[in-house]
Design an enzyme around this catalytic site. Structure first.
Site, mmCIF file in Angstrom:
data_model
loop_
_atom_site.group_PDB
_atom_site.id
_atom_site.type_symbol
_atom_site.label_atom_id
_atom_site.label_comp_id
_atom_site.label_asym_id
_atom_site.label_seq_id
_atom_site.Cartn_x
_atom_site.Cartn_y
_atom_site.Cartn_z
ATOM 1 N N TYR A 175 0.720 -1.234 -0.074
ATOM 2 C CA TYR A 175 0.123 0.054 0.009
ATOM 3 C C TYR A 175 0.731 1.449 -0.073
ATOM 4 O O TYR A 175 0.595 2.170 -0.557
ATOM 5 C CB TYR A 175 -0.851 0.200 1.114
ATOM 6 C CG TYR A 175 -2.118 -0.986 1.228
ATOM 7 C CD1 TYR A 175 -2.320 -1.882 -0.083
ATOM 8 C CD2 TYR A 175 -2.853 -1.189 2.271
ATOM 9 C CE1 TYR A 175 -3.278 -2.847 0.150
ATOM 10 C CE2 TYR A 175 -3.724 -2.138 2.393
ATOM 11 C CZ TYR A 175 -4.158 -3.037 1.410
ATOM 12 O OH TYR A 175 -5.087 -4.057 1.184
ATOM 13 N N ASP A 203 -3.227 -17.907 2.229
ATOM 14 C CA ASP A 203 -4.468 -18.504 1.629
ATOM 15 C C ASP A 203 -5.058 -19.841 2.587
ATOM 16 O O ASP A 203 -6.330 -19.834 2.749
ATOM 17 C CB ASP A 203 -4.274 -19.312 0.263
ATOM 18 C CG ASP A 203 -2.882 -19.829 0.465
ATOM 19 O OD1 ASP A 203 -1.913 -19.987 1.340
ATOM 20 O OD2 ASP A 203 -2.399 -20.480 -0.880
ATOM 21 N N ASP A 235 -10.983 -8.212 7.989
ATOM 22 C CA ASP A 235 -12.378 -7.907 7.772
ATOM 23 C C ASP A 235 -13.138 -9.185 7.602
ATOM 24 O O ASP A 235 -14.256 -9.282 7.904
ATOM 25 C CB ASP A 235 -12.482 -7.151 6.380
ATOM 26 C CG ASP A 235 -12.680 -5.725 6.172
ATOM 27 O OD1 ASP A 235 -12.249 -5.407 7.413
ATOM 28 O OD2 ASP A 235 -13.249 -5.080 5.491
#
Ligand code: NAD
Length: 356
Positions: free
Chosen positions: A142, A223, A251
């Site tokens: 980011y 994953d 989230d």
């Protein structure tokens, strides 16, 4: 103890839920003989309306000078068309950057009383979920160099994910220290089968593990973590991961409880200064109706006491009071169940404060 808290009530339900958290903190002060001094600073849409910017330099200075910062939420449809540079969320990114908040702590706790709110089956949820994700907040893809360029007649976009050893080490230390205060199990989440940043991440975590022999470290691929959070979430105690993986996994994890209004969070700097906020937004659809669930903000206040003020007993007292209110069958609308008593936002604050 005397502490200065900068209070960012923000927009939408922000002022309503923060008022209830302060009610509870005041009660903690009475009980334990502390003094908390609150300084209000406008943030988000309300600051744009007054000053034309989502936070003023003076407001930012008050955040930096505080012992800790408590935030409600920012944003709403009124400010959706603001130019990107002055959107309400810009203020949050600016505060994170200015305060050097590199560690984001997101507990996911499914209170057994609310097990029915979880989208997972009862046999998976068991006696409740209680895990904590420690996410690196200021590095990785980011914040790395990015570009979009034309190569051989087509557009090619690149985002680079840099991580230095010291960035990994400082978030690693937060995670080991946090695991030490909880169940002493730490899962380090990476993609070391593919990414160099993850191989450095894993190597650094293993080096740190030697300093924390009482904490059991395991490695898990990102994953597989996404799968295990759904399949068997009760196996986890603390998870630590880099910025983007943490964004996605936290989230996912928060949804396991099915009640966004219950979830607190903390963002920590290298010192004791931190910013504490519920994970939800400003909920403009229910703003001003006194029906929002203030428990995520009240529990953020408990995290502030635990992580910034080293007041573990006081934090435990708030968490126990929340538990007692749920046990007694009180619910705001978002977590309402058959046979329970529906209460308003301010009633919920009173009920928790009474049990401190
Ligand atoms: P939201 O979290 O505000 O609301 C999503 C849904 O959950 C809504 O139906 C809302 O009523 C409900 N909800 C949220 N918190 C609740 C609570 N405490 N009690 C009861 N119900 C609750 O997300 P959104 O609708 O996508 O965003 C609304 C605004 O909030 C947007 O402007 C967004 O940019 C902003 N936002 C701010 C933050 C922040 O300040 N940290 C985070 C996310 C979104």
């Amino acid at each position: 103890m005397n502490k200065n808290i900068t209070v960012l009530r923000g927009d939408g339900i922000g002022p309503e839920i923060v008022a209830e958290a302060l009610k509870v903190l005041d009660r903690v002060c009475e009980k334990y003989g502390h003094t908390f001094t609150y300084t209000d600073v406008d943030i988000g849409g309300c600051s744009i309306d007054k000053y034309g910017v989502p936070i003023t330099d003076e407001g930012m200075a008050k955040c930096k000078a505080a012992d800790s910062v408590l935030l409600g939420a920012v944003g709403g449809p009124k400010w959706d068309s603001c130019p990107p540079a002055i959107r309400p969320e810009k203020a949050l990114l600016a505060v994170r950057k200015e305060l050097g908040l590199f560690a984001n702590l997101r507990p996911t706790k499914l209170f057994p009383q609310l097990a029915d709110s979880s989208p997972l089956k009862q046999e998976i949820v068991g006696n409740g979920i209680d895990l904590l994700i420690v996410r690196e907040l200021t590095g990785g893809v980011y914040f790395g160099p990015k570009k979009t360029e034309e190569v051989n007649g087509e557009l090619v976009a690149t985002d680079i994910m840099p991580y230095s050893e010291h960035e990994i080490e400082r978030i690693g230390r937060v995670a080991f220290e946090t695991a030490r205060k909880r169940g002493k199990r730490l899962a380090s989440v990476d993609k070391a089968n593919v990414l160099d940043t993850s191989r450095l991440w894993r190597k650094t975590m293993h080096r740190l593990a030697e300093e924390y022999p009482d904490v059991e470290l395991s490695d898990i691929l990102v994953d597989n973590t996404a799968m295990q959070l759904i399949k068997n979430p009760t196996q986890f105690d603390v998870l630590v991961t880099e910025n983007m993986f943490g964004d996605i996994l936290s989230d996912e994890a928060s949804m396991l409880t099915g009640s966004i209004g219950m979830m607190p969070s903390a963002s920590l700097s290298e010192g004791t200064l931190g910013m504490y906020e519920p994970i939800h937004g400003s909920a403009p659809d229910i703003a001003g109706l006194n029906i929002a669930n203030p428990l995520g903000t009240i529990l953020s206040g408990a995290m502030m006491l635990r992580y910034s003020f080293d007041m573990a007993e006081e934090a435990d007292t708030i968490e126990a009071a929340v538990n007692a209110v749920l046990d007694a069958g009180y619910r705001t609308g978002d977590i309402m169940q058959e046979g329970c008593t529906k209460v308003s936002c301010s009633d919920m604050g009173d009920l928790v404060a009474e049990r401190i």
